[in-house]
Design an enzyme around this catalytic site. Structure first.
Site, PDB file in Angstrom:
ATOM      1  N   LEU A 187       0.834  -1.205   0.000  1.00 51.73           N
ATOM      2  CA  LEU A 187       0.000   0.000   0.000  1.00 51.73           C
ATOM      3  C   LEU A 187       0.864   1.250   0.000  1.00 51.73           C
ATOM      4  O   LEU A 187       0.655   2.171  -0.794  1.00 51.73           O
ATOM      5  CB  LEU A 187      -0.920  -0.010   1.223  1.00 51.73           C
ATOM      6  CG  LEU A 187      -1.697   1.281   1.486  1.00 51.73           C
ATOM      7  CD1 LEU A 187      -2.648   1.586   0.334  1.00 51.73           C
ATOM      8  CD2 LEU A 187      -2.462   1.182   2.803  1.00 51.73           C
ATOM      9  N   TYR A 243     -11.963   5.940   5.373  1.00 52.74           N
ATOM     10  CA  TYR A 243     -11.248   5.323   4.259  1.00 52.74           C
ATOM     11  C   TYR A 243     -11.701   5.863   2.910  1.00 52.74           C
ATOM     12  O   TYR A 243     -10.937   5.797   1.935  1.00 52.74           O
ATOM     13  CB  TYR A 243     -11.350   3.796   4.332  1.00 52.74           C
ATOM     14  CG  TYR A 243     -10.304   3.249   5.269  1.00 52.74           C
ATOM     15  CD1 TYR A 243      -8.987   3.108   4.856  1.00 52.74           C
ATOM     16  CD2 TYR A 243     -10.614   2.957   6.592  1.00 52.74           C
ATOM     17  CE1 TYR A 243      -8.006   2.664   5.724  1.00 52.74           C
ATOM     18  CE2 TYR A 243      -9.639   2.510   7.471  1.00 52.74           C
ATOM     19  CZ  TYR A 243      -8.327   2.370   7.024  1.00 52.74           C
ATOM     20  OH  TYR A 243      -7.345   1.941   7.885  1.00 52.74           O
ATOM     21  N   HIS A 280     -12.790  -3.193   6.620  1.00 60.01           N
ATOM     22  CA  HIS A 280     -12.750  -2.167   7.666  1.00 60.01           C
ATOM     23  C   HIS A 280     -14.101  -1.978   8.341  1.00 60.01           C
ATOM     24  O   HIS A 280     -14.283  -1.056   9.133  1.00 60.01           O
ATOM     25  CB  HIS A 280     -12.261  -0.837   7.088  1.00 60.01           C
ATOM     26  CG  HIS A 280     -10.796  -0.846   6.769  1.00 60.01           C
ATOM     27  ND1 HIS A 280      -9.834  -0.935   7.751  1.00 60.01           N
ATOM     28  CD2 HIS A 280     -10.130  -0.802   5.588  1.00 60.01           C
ATOM     29  CE1 HIS A 280      -8.642  -0.940   7.185  1.00 60.01           C
ATOM     30  NE2 HIS A 280      -8.787  -0.861   5.882  1.00 60.01           N
ATOM     31  N   GLU A 319     -19.997  30.473  37.105  1.00 54.09           N
ATOM     32  CA  GLU A 319     -20.359  29.372  37.988  1.00 54.09           C
ATOM     33  C   GLU A 319     -21.874  29.239  38.135  1.00 54.09           C
ATOM     34  O   GLU A 319     -22.394  28.891  39.195  1.00 54.09           O
ATOM     35  CB  GLU A 319     -19.695  29.520  39.361  1.00 54.09           C
ATOM     36  CG  GLU A 319     -18.169  29.454  39.282  1.00 54.09           C
ATOM     37  CD  GLU A 319     -17.489  29.508  40.634  1.00 54.09           C
ATOM     38  OE1 GLU A 319     -18.041  30.178  41.544  1.00 54.09           O
ATOM     39  OE2 GLU A 319     -16.427  28.891  40.782  1.00 54.09           O
TER      40      GLU A 319
END
Length: 746
Positions: A144, A272, A425, A676
């Site tokens: 790859l 991907y 995948h 707060e």
């Protein structure tokens, strides 16, 4: 004839030849001679183009000053030799561009010198010494990455092609490029002849160098795969994918046909898809320039341009891609691949002004014809905001293998996954979901278990926990039966099945609904999940109603995990914390969950509240007396601390066959650490009640603290939009048209 020949040569020298001669001149792949001239003439007039060029020049000049290194390969991802070769191919590509645009021989000589080093090194190399990959490369540990190198280096070679003499080109092609292309293809058919993002890179690598060298045989191999390849039938790779068997299609066209749906969704998921889009689009540009007769951007109803929109729409408000399947969180459309994708979609698409909005956010363009068009569009002020709408993207080459939906309203995004397996995948998580507000992930999909390119963690590769945890069903917000993953976590079963689309309706932005069915994850068990994003007048934000129907031929234990991110505020169910943390189970991901606490439900609603990023959230769920609550945390059976220690709530039902999980997810209120002050910190929902479940209908009542009462009614057997329905609940007749309705009970 002599005069005619003179005229032809003269016009070629002037650069005013026909389109065919343009296609044969170098550069011709991504940069073209015509494009180079136009970019040169616009330098100094287009700020985003000038900024990109200046940044590139600064980087390459620094590299030239430092000197080059072409080391003998030895490391995994993240290691010195790996990262050096990776840097080299990127630098060569950029130096080639600079040579063309700045007409400075220094850059051509830099590329030439480095290519000579590689031409000397490559013939001496055997396969990479690291043995982990199913297809080991030579420069890198896997083919790859070798393919990455050739895709980029082909562009550099194209840019300096005419700078080199004939003998030097012959040397580089015979000793480096042709053997390189043969090795990643004929030498590794199990890598090259696949349907997978790996093989896409391999196909494109061979195709790109084929176009530079005018090698028809290599180009045919790239487009259609290796003919009569000696493949091992059913050979399984280390990712869990399978090689194409004899007689099946392979090559670039096959990888363009199979993984993409008609909507442009890529079955492996956006992470991907982003990775694969670079080779898909870079090769498409090269084919368009060199082989325009193929009309590659028209192929499959312009699926390549559609795929860019699909990717953009599968990102949150910050541009980060939703981590579907194997996906690293934080990957976004600011990645280089998406810069190229956006520019290409703009140039070869319809010059959509909304794409200019993304390009402006990216703050860079590619230095070719596509980037020039984007730079011009931005300078002219043609940009319009990119409007991310609710979407439903089909999966499968014919669009009939489930899909993925995103419901959007008021900064909220609900991602609902009912896709096919997603090749190697893919995760085992049918009908799962995740939830975001203002780009912040609140109900998470874990994503992948990997530290990409960080050598200290497994060489930067996938960790074993990716299979034992991240892919398993219990790691997701969906149903787990008998502590076993969908399809028993077997790829060969999961890859043959997909969920079924039931409906998707977003015509009314205040009542958006998606629904899908899964009947194969567990034998003789059917899951039908319906999720609705509902805006009510007396609530601050839209709410998400989640109804999961389960029917089975036998009794089971059902677990529904809920992976919230943030700090627990309150739980209205008495629970006990565990004095000793132990794994919740032994397999299918349960071995990675610590049991931190548990409690028994009383039959009242569960109210579970937490805080994240200064906002409050509440999950309200209908429970039965036999149901139980488990508070857990990821991280058990993880001696190397590879997993994040994120919390989970699990709603468990024991010894039941048919049941419903009904819950409501609500965003409300804010907290400021400066003032707060906590504002609207408690839930606006008074009660959630199941009103009806019979004959293919169900109904849920939503009662707010301010006194409003609504019934959400649904037909799980008839989804026709013009169908009239009527059911009687507690003596009251409820009538509506279409598969669902929200009825005001007051």
């Amino acid at each position: 004839m002599g005069y005619l020949k003179f005229l032809i040569v003269f016009f070629l020298m002037l650069g005013t030849s026909t389109d065919i001669s343009w296609a044969q001149a170098h550069p011709k792949l991504i940069l073209t001679r015509k494009g180079v001239k136009e970019i040169r003439s616009n330098m100094g007039n287009l700020p985003i183009l000038d900024q990109t060029l200046a940044k590139m020049k600064l980087e390459v000049d620094a590299a030239i000053e430092q000197g080059m290194d072409v080391p003998v390969p030895k490391d995994y991802s993240g290691g010195y030799t790996h990262e050096t070769h990776k840097l080299n191919y990127r630098l060569m590509q950029k130096a080639g561009i600079l040579y063309q645009l700045l007409e400075d021989d220094v850059y051509a000589e830099y590329v030439h010198d480095m290519l000579r080093e590689y031409a000397t090194l490559y013939p001496t190399l055997s396969v990479h010494p690291k043995e982990r990959s199913y297809a080991r490369g030579k420069l890198f540990w896997q083919c790859l990455n070798d393919s990455n190198w050739l895709v980029y280096t082909s562009q550099a070679y194209d840019c300096i092609y005419d700078y080199l003499d004939k003998e030097e080109r012959a040397h580089l092609e015979q000793d480096l490029f042709k053997p390189f292309a043969d090795f990643i293809s004929i030498g590794n058919p199990q890598f090259f002849n696949r349907i997978h993002n790996h093989s896409t890179w391999g196909n494109v690598a061979v195709g790109m160098i084929a176009l530079v060298m005018d090698d028809d045989e290599l180009l045919d191999r790239a487009l259609y795969g290796i003919k009569n390849a000696n493949l091992t039938k059913g050979l399984k790779d280390d990712d869990g994918g399978f090689i194409q068997e004899e007689g099946q299609e392979a090559g670039f066209y096959a990888n363009l046909d199979e993984p993409f749906s008609p909507d442009g969704y890529y079955t492996e998921g956006p992470y991907y898809q982003r990775y694969a889009m670079y080779p898909f689009l870079i090769f498409a540009q090269a084919l368009e320039n060199v082989k325009p007769e193929l009309k590659i951007f028209d192929y499959n109803d312009k699926v390549l341009v559609k795929s860019v929109y699909a990717l953009l729409d599968l990102s949150d408000m910050d541009g980060d891609f939703f981590p579907i399947n194997d996906g690293q969180k934080g990957m976004s459309y600011y990645n280089t691949s998406l810069v190229n994708a956006v520019d290409v979609a703009y140039y070869y698409g319809s010059r959509d002004p909304e794409l200019l909005d993304v390009a402006q956010k990216q703050e860079t363009v590619v230095l070719n014809d596509a980037g020039l068009a984007v730079a011009r569009g931005l300078e002219k002020g043609a940009r319009e905001p990119y409007d991310k709408k609710s979407i439903d993207l089909r999966d499968g080459s014919d669009g009939n293998q489930g899909g993925i939906s995103v419901l959007r309203n008021d900064d909220l995004e609900l991602v609902f996954k009912y896709t096919a397996q997603g090749l190697s995948h893919g995760h085992y998580d049918k009908l799962s979901y995740s939830f975001y507000e203002n780009g912040n992930e609140l109900v998470q999909d874990y994503g992948l278990a990997r530290f990409v390119n960080i050598e200290q963690k497994g060489g930067g590769n996938y960790l074993q926990e990716n299979k034992t945890w991240a892919k398993q069903t219990v790691a997701h917000n969906t149903l787990v039966q008998d502590e076993t993953s969908h399809f028993e976590s077997k790829y060969e079963i999961g890859s043959k099945n997909h969920s079924e689309h039931y409906l998707f309706s977003v015509d009314n932005p205040n009542l958006q609904v998606v629904s899908a069915i899964e009947e194969n994850a567990y034998p003789e068990t059917k899951m039908h999940r319906t999720m609705a994003m509902i805006q009510m007048e007396d609530l601050e934000k839209p709410i998400v109603l989640d109804v999961l129907q389960v029917t089975s031929s036998a009794t089971h234990q059902y677990d529904l995990p809920f992976y919230y991110l943030g700090q627990l505020m309150t739980v209205n169910v008495p629970y006990q914390s565990e004095p000793i943390l132990e794994p919740l189970g032994k397999d299918f991901g349960y071995q990675h969950l610590y049991k931190e606490g548990s409690g028994e439900f009383t039959g009242d609603n569960l109210k579970f509240s937490w805080m994240e990023q200064g906002r409050f959230y509440t999950l309200t769920s209908i429970t039965n007396e036999r149901d139980s609550l488990i508070l857990g945390r990821i991280g058990a059976s993880d001696p190397e601390f590879n997993l994040r220690r994120d919390p989970v709530l699990i709603h468990r039902k024991m010894d039941v066959a048919n049941t419903m999980f009904i819950s409501l997810l609500e965003s409300h209120g804010t907290y400021s650490p400066v003032t707060e002050l906590a504002v609207n910190a408690t839930s606006g929902i008074e009660r959630l009640t199941k009103l009806y479940e019979k004959n293919g209908y169900w109904a849920v009542e939503i009662q707010t603290v301010s006194g409003s009462k609504y019934a959400f009614v649904f037909s799980s057997k008839n989804k026709e939009h013009n169908q009239n329905h009527s059911i009687q609940i507690k003596g009251q007749q409820m009538q509506w048209t279409g598969p669902f309705a929200l009825i005001n009970l007051k």
